[in-house]
Design a protein around this motif. Structure first.
Motif, PDB file in Angstrom:
ATOM      1  N   ALA A  73       3.882  -4.132  -0.153  1.00 20.01           N
ATOM      2  CA  ALA A  73       4.584  -4.436   1.089  1.00 20.01           C
ATOM      3  C   ALA A  73       4.854  -3.161   1.886  1.00 20.01           C
ATOM      4  O   ALA A  73       4.690  -3.132   3.114  1.00 20.01           O
ATOM      5  CB  ALA A  73       5.890  -5.156   0.780  1.00 20.01           C
ATOM      6  N   VAL A  74       5.270  -2.106   1.203  1.00 21.79           N
ATOM      7  CA  VAL A  74       5.517  -0.832   1.897  1.00 21.79           C
ATOM      8  C   VAL A  74       4.228  -0.327   2.533  1.00 21.79           C
ATOM      9  O   VAL A  74       4.210   0.163   3.679  1.00 21.79           O
ATOM     10  CB  VAL A  74       6.107   0.202   0.922  1.00 21.79           C
ATOM     11  N   GLU A  75       3.124  -0.423   1.793  1.00 21.99           N
ATOM     12  CA  GLU A  75       1.849   0.053   2.328  1.00 21.99           C
ATOM     13  C   GLU A  75       1.448  -0.728   3.570  1.00 21.99           C
ATOM     14  O   GLU A  75       0.971  -0.154   4.558  1.00 21.99           O
ATOM     15  CB  GLU A  75       0.770  -0.069   1.248  1.00 21.99           C
ATOM     16  N   ARG A  76       1.624  -2.060   3.551  1.00 28.81           N
ATOM     17  CA  ARG A  76       1.253  -2.858   4.715  1.00 28.81           C
ATOM     18  C   ARG A  76       2.163  -2.552   5.911  1.00 28.81           C
ATOM     19  O   ARG A  76       1.716  -2.512   7.056  1.00 28.81           O
ATOM     20  CB  ARG A  76       1.311  -4.342   4.368  1.00 28.81           C
ATOM     21  N   LEU A  77       3.438  -2.355   5.648  1.00 24.03           N
ATOM     22  CA  LEU A  77       4.355  -2.014   6.742  1.00 24.03           C
ATOM     23  C   LEU A  77       4.019  -0.653   7.329  1.00 24.03           C
ATOM     24  O   LEU A  77       4.075  -0.462   8.557  1.00 24.03           O
ATOM     25  CB  LEU A  77       5.803  -2.041   6.242  1.00 24.03           C
ATOM     26  N   ALA A  78       3.689   0.299   6.460  1.00 24.39           N
ATOM     27  CA  ALA A  78       3.300   1.618   6.959  1.00 24.39           C
ATOM     28  C   ALA A  78       2.024   1.520   7.771  1.00 24.39           C
ATOM     29  O   ALA A  78       1.875   2.176   8.822  1.00 24.39           O
ATOM     30  CB  ALA A  78       3.143   2.581   5.792  1.00 24.39           C
ATOM     31  N   ALA A  79       1.063   0.698   7.271  1.00 22.05           N
ATOM     32  CA  ALA A  79      -0.200   0.541   8.001  1.00 22.05           C
ATOM     33  C   ALA A  79       0.034  -0.112   9.356  1.00 22.05           C
ATOM     34  O   ALA A  79      -0.696   0.160  10.324  1.00 22.05           O
ATOM     35  CB  ALA A  79      -1.165  -0.297   7.171  1.00 22.05           C
ATOM     36  N   ALA A  80       1.032  -0.987   9.458  1.00 21.43           N
ATOM     37  CA  ALA A  80       1.341  -1.637  10.732  1.00 21.43           C
ATOM     38  C   ALA A  80       2.173  -0.738  11.638  1.00 21.43           C
ATOM     39  O   ALA A  80       2.559  -1.150  12.735  1.00 21.43           O
ATOM     40  CB  ALA A  80       2.074  -2.947  10.477  1.00 21.43           C
ATOM     41  N   GLU A  81       2.434   0.488  11.191  1.00 19.35           N
ATOM     42  CA  GLU A  81       3.180   1.491  11.966  1.00 19.35           C
ATOM     43  C   GLU A  81       4.616   1.046  12.238  1.00 19.35           C
ATOM     44  O   GLU A  81       5.144   1.216  13.349  1.00 19.35           O
ATOM     45  CB  GLU A  81       2.461   1.809  13.273  1.00 19.35           C
ATOM     46  N   ALA A  82       5.246   0.452  11.216  1.00 22.99           N
ATOM     47  CA  ALA A  82       6.686   0.177  11.346  1.00 22.99           C
ATOM     48  C   ALA A  82       7.425   1.496  11.507  1.00 22.99           C
ATOM     49  O   ALA A  82       7.135   2.473  10.821  1.00 22.99           O
ATOM     50  CB  ALA A  82       7.186  -0.575  10.127  1.00 22.99           C
ATOM     51  N   ARG A  83       8.368   1.525  12.420  1.00 31.20           N
ATOM     52  CA  ARG A  83       9.103   2.765  12.688  1.00 31.20           C
ATOM     53  C   ARG A  83      10.030   3.114  11.535  1.00 31.20           C
ATOM     54  O   ARG A  83      10.273   4.286  11.243  1.00 31.20           O
ATOM     55  CB  ARG A  83       9.917   2.596  13.973  1.00 31.20           C
ATOM     56  N   LEU A  84      10.567   2.094  10.852  1.00 30.16           N
ATOM     57  CA  LEU A  84      11.528   2.312   9.789  1.00 30.16           C
ATOM     58  C   LEU A  84      11.424   1.165   8.798  1.00 30.16           C
ATOM     59  O   LEU A  84      11.232   0.010   9.183  1.00 30.16           O
ATOM     60  CB  LEU A  84      12.956   2.357  10.369  1.00 30.16           C
ATOM     61  N   ILE A  85      11.508   1.492   7.511  1.00 30.18           N
ATOM     62  CA  ILE A  85      11.514   0.482   6.459  1.00 30.18           C
ATOM     63  C   ILE A  85      12.816   0.639   5.681  1.00 30.18           C
ATOM     64  O   ILE A  85      13.121   1.726   5.188  1.00 30.18           O
ATOM     65  CB  ILE A  85      10.309   0.643   5.514  1.00 30.18           C
ATOM     66  N   VAL A  86      13.578  -0.450   5.584  1.00 33.95           N
ATOM     67  CA  VAL A  86      14.871  -0.433   4.892  1.00 33.95           C
ATOM     68  C   VAL A  86      14.832  -1.487   3.793  1.00 33.95           C
ATOM     69  O   VAL A  86      14.471  -2.642   4.041  1.00 33.95           O
ATOM     70  CB  VAL A  86      16.033  -0.729   5.863  1.00 33.95           C
ATOM     71  N   PHE A  87      15.184  -1.078   2.586  1.00 36.94           N
ATOM     72  CA  PHE A  87      15.282  -2.033   1.487  1.00 36.94           C
ATOM     73  C   PHE A  87      16.745  -2.431   1.307  1.00 36.94           C
ATOM     74  O   PHE A  87      17.592  -1.602   0.973  1.00 36.94           O
ATOM     75  CB  PHE A  87      14.743  -1.424   0.185  1.00 36.94           C
ATOM     76  N   ASP A  88      17.007  -3.718   1.574  1.00 33.26           N
ATOM     77  CA  ASP A  88      18.333  -4.262   1.292  1.00 33.26           C
ATOM     78  C   ASP A  88      18.327  -4.823  -0.130  1.00 33.26           C
ATOM     79  O   ASP A  88      18.680  -5.973  -0.369  1.00 33.26           O
ATOM     80  CB  ASP A  88      18.680  -5.361   2.302  1.00 33.26           C
ATOM     81  N   LEU A  89      17.878  -4.002  -1.057  1.00 30.27           N
ATOM     82  CA  LEU A  89      17.795  -4.344  -2.480  1.00 30.27           C
ATOM     83  C   LEU A  89      18.370  -3.199  -3.274  1.00 30.27           C
ATOM     84  O   LEU A  89      18.230  -2.029  -2.879  1.00 30.27           O
ATOM     85  CB  LEU A  89      16.342  -4.585  -2.898  1.00 30.27           C
ATOM     86  N   LEU A  90      19.029  -3.520  -4.346  1.00 30.09           N
ATOM     87  CA  LEU A  90      19.635  -2.496  -5.186  1.00 30.09           C
ATOM     88  C   LEU A  90      18.732  -2.266  -6.405  1.00 30.09           C
ATOM     89  O   LEU A  90      18.688  -3.082  -7.316  1.00 30.09           O
ATOM     90  CB  LEU A  90      21.031  -2.939  -5.631  1.00 30.09           C
ATOM     91  N   PHE A  91      17.971  -1.160  -6.372  1.00 35.26           N
ATOM     92  CA  PHE A  91      17.098  -0.808  -7.497  1.00 35.26           C
ATOM     93  C   PHE A  91      17.930  -0.046  -8.526  1.00 35.26           C
ATOM     94  O   PHE A  91      17.903   1.178  -8.589  1.00 35.26           O
ATOM     95  CB  PHE A  91      15.921   0.063  -7.019  1.00 35.26           C
ATOM     96  N   ALA A  92      18.695  -0.782  -9.307  1.00 37.02           N
ATOM     97  CA  ALA A  92      19.648  -0.134 -10.215  1.00 37.02           C
ATOM     98  C   ALA A  92      19.136  -0.024 -11.639  1.00 37.02           C
ATOM     99  O   ALA A  92      19.828   0.490 -12.504  1.00 37.02           O
ATOM    100  CB  ALA A  92      20.960  -0.901 -10.217  1.00 37.02           C
ATOM    101  N   THR A  93      17.925  -0.490 -11.928  1.00 36.59           N
ATOM    102  CA  THR A  93      17.386  -0.415 -13.289  1.00 36.59           C
ATOM    103  C   THR A  93      16.073   0.342 -13.291  1.00 36.59           C
ATOM    104  O   THR A  93      15.302   0.286 -12.322  1.00 36.59           O
ATOM    105  CB  THR A  93      17.150  -1.828 -13.852  1.00 36.59           C
ATOM    106  N   SER A  94      15.821   1.051 -14.369  1.00 34.50           N
ATOM    107  CA  SER A  94      14.564   1.782 -14.532  1.00 34.50           C
ATOM    108  C   SER A  94      13.615   0.959 -15.394  1.00 34.50           C
ATOM    109  O   SER A  94      13.979  -0.065 -15.993  1.00 34.50           O
ATOM    110  CB  SER A  94      14.831   3.149 -15.184  1.00 34.50           C
ATOM    111  N   SER A  95      12.373   1.417 -15.490  1.00 35.15           N
ATOM    112  CA  SER A  95      11.349   0.696 -16.257  1.00 35.15           C
ATOM    113  C   SER A  95      11.640   0.782 -17.748  1.00 35.15           C
ATOM    114  O   SER A  95      12.129   1.789 -18.256  1.00 35.15           O
ATOM    115  CB  SER A  95       9.972   1.292 -15.953  1.00 35.15           C
ATOM    116  N   ASN A  96      11.335  -0.316 -18.430  1.00 33.18           N
ATOM    117  CA  ASN A  96      11.516  -0.375 -19.881  1.00 33.18           C
ATOM    118  C   ASN A  96      10.189  -0.532 -20.622  1.00 33.18           C
ATOM    119  O   ASN A  96      10.169  -0.657 -21.847  1.00 33.18           O
ATOM    120  CB  ASN A  96      12.438  -1.543 -20.254  1.00 33.18           C
ATOM    121  N   SER A  97       9.096  -0.567 -19.880  1.00 34.06           N
ATOM    122  CA  SER A  97       7.771  -0.708 -20.497  1.00 34.06           C
ATOM    123  C   SER A  97       6.769   0.089 -19.689  1.00 34.06           C
ATOM    124  O   SER A  97       7.059   0.542 -18.576  1.00 34.06           O
ATOM    125  CB  SER A  97       7.363  -2.189 -20.550  1.00 34.06           C
ATOM    126  N   ASP A  98       5.574   0.239 -20.256  1.00 32.88           N
ATOM    127  CA  ASP A  98       4.530   0.988 -19.551  1.00 32.88           C
ATOM    128  C   ASP A  98       4.154   0.293 -18.260  1.00 32.88           C
ATOM    129  O   ASP A  98       3.931   0.942 -17.220  1.00 32.88           O
ATOM    130  CB  ASP A  98       3.298   1.133 -20.451  1.00 32.88           C
TER     131      ASP A  98
END
Length: 658
Positions: free
Chosen positions: A83-108
């Protein structure tokens, strides 16, 4: 000089206004008052209705169809990276995540997904991420370096004082995204919210204090990124304002920025994440936009109570605040506006109080309606036109209290006035008949001297009362006088006369003043005869009790008198003056010499005969012509009539026949 009686009321009105302003100053920021004020703001939103947002904000929603298509919650970070790549390709001026990435990866697999998302964020170069603070009495996380917001997240420049820092929300822990994400993001901002006491969300927490440092919100960082401002251009004057470049945003003492809500969820242009990943979103719809990625899935998103929506998703709230910041649409409540609220409370309360003091009780609601409506209309106009948030709860409440207090004071004043009138009427009733007392009580000016007026004067006296008093205790003497006075009042008032004054054991009455009385001469004769009959019956009772018999002498004369108030500057006395009064007094004194109880002048009898066609216009039984007499101090003889009780009259007639 006419305005002087109103000065105390003007002073009271001023005092009420000053007190209301003082109370407003104290109460405006009180939590309980804020709880009352909040619904008035919701009312303004609802009355205004939804409005369209600006053109700069677009939402990418992780909705139920997207989760169903992409494998459920949480969405894969591989998909978010795409999604970030497509938004960047569409030349979005700003991308904001209204998501809380509060956990790290637990697997490969999760590690590769995190790496892909971090790489996409870094490649885009315009992504703003959020994190959360924790609040509570105890530390929720151990404050190591990994638990502190990354360098470059805090405000670089702000002015503060110990007094200004104290009201701010103070955090004691953090929920941060993985370091790989925060290191790749262009900026980070906190996503913490401060709910109102009623549980609704009305203001953005622009700044949170943590470990002695101030941290801006996600929306502030996003607005700075959208305008491509360096970190140094986001500054704060703690407790006063936030500045984004040249734009200054007024905030309250807790650095809260009131939100101008546009409507319920769905107000902003939005597309599903699944549509974006499938290329179904036109790039033109994203180009040069601030794109916010967030969730509307019912089980995976915080929702907030707002004026238009009881469950507004977090992403819609973030979009609203960001659009407020980009367009300068945030509600404004600077310190000078608080001063205007205080002024309105003072002036409105003074107007309401002053009006209530003057209006009829049924019209008292107008005392509140006028200033209250004016202030409410101004508050609504300021809200719609200039996004000003003027207080309503405190000013209107104080106006209502002032109007009620004014009505109470008016009621008490009316009560005092009625009591004063009652006292005046009671006092007047001691001297005048009820009808005359009522008319005099209604006059606002003293009854000034009016020259001469035709009237019948009656002098009354107890014969030998001084000797009677010598043989009686003082208490018994007073009782006799009261009994005498009460019988005089009944006789005089019963025939429409006026009791001018008591003269110790005597009295002066007059008939035909202050207003002409039809048949006043006959009324005076009837009153005198009735009084003598009443005194005679009373005397029989006194004799039965072992007390001496009372005899009363009465002199009556009709003629011109002067009527009015006499006295000094502060005390007046209503009375009658003139030669007719002197004649009546002399006739009363003559009763001892003639051994009769009533003597009336020929003038009085003639006047009674002239008025024979009027009510009471006749001569009572018992009056007989006596002849001419000479009064002390007068050279011209005066023809008089005398009155004896019926039995005495019969004896006198028999003697005359012999």
């Amino acid at each position: 000089m006419r305005s002087q009686p109103w000065r105390p009321q003007r002073y009271a009105t001023t005092a009420v206004g000053f007190l209301a302003a003082l109370l407003a100053f104290i109460l405006l920021d009180a939590p309980m008052v804020q709880r009352l004020e909040a619904p008035t703001l919701d009312w303004r939103f609802q009355l205004r209705g939804p409005i369209a947002p600006g053109p700069d904000v677009v939402l990418i929603l992780i909705d139920e169809p997207s989760l169903e298509a992409l494998g459920g919650w949480p969405p894969s970070r591989f998909d978010l990276a795409r999604a970030v790549e497509r938004l960047a390709a569409a030349e979005a001026r700003l991308i904001v995540f209204d998501l809380l990435f509060a956990t790290s990866s637990n697997s490969d697999e999760e590690g590769r997904a995190d790496a892909a998302l971090a790489a996409a964020i870094a490649e885009a170069g315009n992504v703003t991420l959020g994190y959360a603070f924790t609040f509570g009495p105890e530390m929720l996380t151990r404050l190591e370096d990994s638990n502190r917001p990354p360098d470059g997240t805090a405000l670089q420049r702000y002015r503060r004082s110990p007094q200004a820092i104290s009201p701010l929300p103070h955090a004691n822990g953090t929920l941060l995204p993985p370091r790989s994400f925060s290191g790749a993001a262009a900026s980070l901002g906190h996503m913490s919210v401060l709910l109102a006491p009623d549980g609704a969300l009305r203001s953005e927490a622009t700044v949170v204090a943590f470990e002695g440092t101030l941290y801006p919100s996600l929306t502030l960082q996003a607005a700075r990124q959208f305008h491509r401002l360096p970190r140094s251009e986001l500054t704060a004057d703690v407790g006063q304002s936030i500045s984004l470049g040249d734009r200054r945003l007024a905030v309250d003492s807790r650095m809260r920025l009131p939100v101008n809500f546009y409507g319920p969820a769905g107000s902003f242009p939005s597309y599903s994440l699944f549509a974006l990943l499938n290329g179904a979103v036109p790039e033109a719809a994203l180009r040069d936009k601030a794109v916010i990625v967030g969730s509307t899935a019912a089980a995976a998103v915080p929702v907030f109570v707002t004026p238009y929506d009881p469950a507004l998703p977090s992403v819609a709230y973030t979009a609203t605040v960001l659009d407020n910041l980009l367009l300068g649409r945030s509600l404004v409540r600077p310190e000078w506006l608080r001063g205007l609220d205080i002024l309105a409370a003072g002036l409105g309360a003074a107007l309401a109080y002053g009006a209530a003091r003057r209006l009829h009780p049924l019209a008292v609601p107008l005392a509140l309606l006028v200033p209250g409506t004016l202030w409410t209309a101004l508050a609504y106009l300021a809200f719609v036109q200039w996004h000003y948030w003027l207080a309503l709860a405190v000013p209107l409440s104080l106006m209502a209290l002032a109007a009620g207090f004014g009505a109470l004071m008016r009621s008490q004043a009316e009560q005092r006035r009625r009591e004063a009138v009652a006292r005046e009427r009671q006092n007047l009733s001691r001297y005048f008949s009820p009808a005359v007392a009522e008319r005099l009580a209604a006059k606002s000016e003293p009854y000034s001297l009016t020259g001469t007026q035709s009237a019948t004067v009656v002098f009354i006296d107890i014969v030998g009362f001084t000797g009677i008093c010598e043989a009686l205790p003082s208490e018994r003497t007073i009782e006799l006088l009261r009994g005498f006075h009460s019988r005089v009042e009944r006789a005089v008032f019963g025939h429409g006369g006026t009791l001018d004054k008591y003269l110790g054991d005597g009295a002066l009455a007059v008939f035909g003043v202050p207003d002409p009385l039809p048949g006043e001469a006959a009324c005076a004769l009837a009153a005198a005869a009735e009084l003598q009959t009443s005194i005679a019956a009373w005397s029989d009772e006194l004799v039965a009790e072992g007390l001496p018999r009372l005899k009363t002498a009465i002199g009556i004369h009709h003629g011109p008198v002067i009527v009015g108030d006499i006295g000094g500057e502060s005390r007046f006395e209503f009375t009658v003056l003139g030669d007719s009064v002197n004649v009546a007094s002399r006739l009363e004194g003559l009763t001892r010499q003639l051994q009769v109880s009533i003597i009336a002048s020929e003038t009085t009898i003639q006047r009674a005969r002239e008025q024979a066609g009027t009510a009471g216009g006749n001569i009572p039984l018992g009056f007989h012509r006596h002849g001419d007499v000479t009064l002390r101090g007068r050279e011209t003889p005066l023809s008089v009539w005398v009155w004896r009780p019926a039995e005495e009259s019969r004896v006198a007639t028999r003697r005359a026949a012999v």
